[in-house]
Design a protein around this motif. Structure first.
Motif, PDB file in Angstrom:
ATOM      1  N   VAL A  19      36.099  56.452 -61.179  1.00 47.56           N
ATOM      2  CA  VAL A  19      35.735  57.358 -62.274  1.00 47.56           C
ATOM      3  C   VAL A  19      35.395  58.743 -61.722  1.00 47.56           C
ATOM      4  N   ALA A  20      34.646  58.791 -60.618  1.00 44.84           N
ATOM      5  CA  ALA A  20      34.304  60.081 -60.012  1.00 44.84           C
ATOM      6  C   ALA A  20      35.563  60.811 -59.545  1.00 44.84           C
ATOM      7  N   PHE A  21      36.507  60.084 -58.974  1.00 44.63           N
ATOM      8  CA  PHE A  21      37.771  60.683 -58.540  1.00 44.63           C
ATOM      9  C   PHE A  21      38.546  61.225 -59.739  1.00 44.63           C
ATOM     10  N   LEU A  22      38.547  60.479 -60.833  1.00 43.17           N
ATOM     11  CA  LEU A  22      39.243  60.919 -62.039  1.00 43.17           C
ATOM     12  C   LEU A  22      38.616  62.197 -62.599  1.00 43.17           C
ATOM     13  N   VAL A  23      37.292  62.252 -62.654  1.00 46.78           N
ATOM     14  CA  VAL A  23      36.604  63.449 -63.152  1.00 46.78           C
ATOM     15  C   VAL A  23      36.901  64.645 -62.240  1.00 46.78           C
ATOM     16  N   LEU A  60      47.045  59.641 -52.237  1.00 49.45           N
ATOM     17  CA  LEU A  60      46.993  58.571 -53.224  1.00 49.45           C
ATOM     18  C   LEU A  60      48.319  57.821 -53.290  1.00 49.45           C
ATOM     19  N   SER A  61      49.419  58.536 -53.197  1.00 45.51           N
ATOM     20  CA  SER A  61      50.733  57.895 -53.213  1.00 45.51           C
ATOM     21  C   SER A  61      50.924  56.987 -52.005  1.00 45.51           C
ATOM     22  N   PHE A  62      50.529  57.463 -50.827  1.00 46.50           N
ATOM     23  CA  PHE A  62      50.670  56.629 -49.633  1.00 46.50           C
ATOM     24  C   PHE A  62      49.763  55.403 -49.701  1.00 46.50           C
TER      25      PHE A  62
END
Length: 143
Positions: A19-23, A60-62
């Motif tokens: 959630v923190a990463f999304l924000v 994130l993709s890797f």
């Protein structure tokens, strides 16, 4: 500090991090969108947040390659990995083909070499990483 051993707390902690990463990502995108609207796209790409956003997406993709390899490998019986040299040859062919297309459109050989090389590297790195993960997985299953 004690190490967490309860799986429910570990999963809850990972959800909180997600959630923190999304924000954080939404905030970065909002700042970049504001820059695009106020100063234009070219100037917005010079913002260090743009570089941070691109690096975040690549990392994130890797990380997702490893997860998707595990999910894919669990659905079927493991098979022998595709030979690496064939992968490199196919990627080199794609890079050369796109370089030739660029040469046809721009007429500059330097542009064609740069575009072909970038395409080659951009395809080679993820395929090399995926091949490494498959090979490591097959070696672990053989033991």
């Amino acid at each position: 500090m004690k190490k967490m051993k309860d799986e429910r707390l570990i999963i809850k902690n990972l959800k909180n991090i997600r959630v923190a990463f999304l924000v954080q990502t939404i905030g970065i995108l909002a700042i970049l969108l504001y820059d695009v609207i106020t100063v234009g796209f070219t100037e917005a790409t010079r913002n260090p947040l743009w570089f941070l956003f691109i690096i975040t997406v690549v990392v994130l993709s890797f990380l997702n390659i490893g997860v998707s390899m595990d999910v894919y490998d669990d659905t079927k019986m493991p098979k022998k990995p595709f030979p690496y040299y064939l992968t490199v040859m196919i990627i080199a062919f794609i890079g050369i083909a796109i370089g030739l297309i660029q040469l046809f459109y721009s007429g500059k050989i330097s542009d064609a070499i740069i575009v072909g090389s970038v395409i080659f590297i951009c395809f080679l790195v993820p395929f090399t990483y995926a091949h490494y993960l498959r090979k490591k997985r097959s070696e672990q299953l053989d033991k």
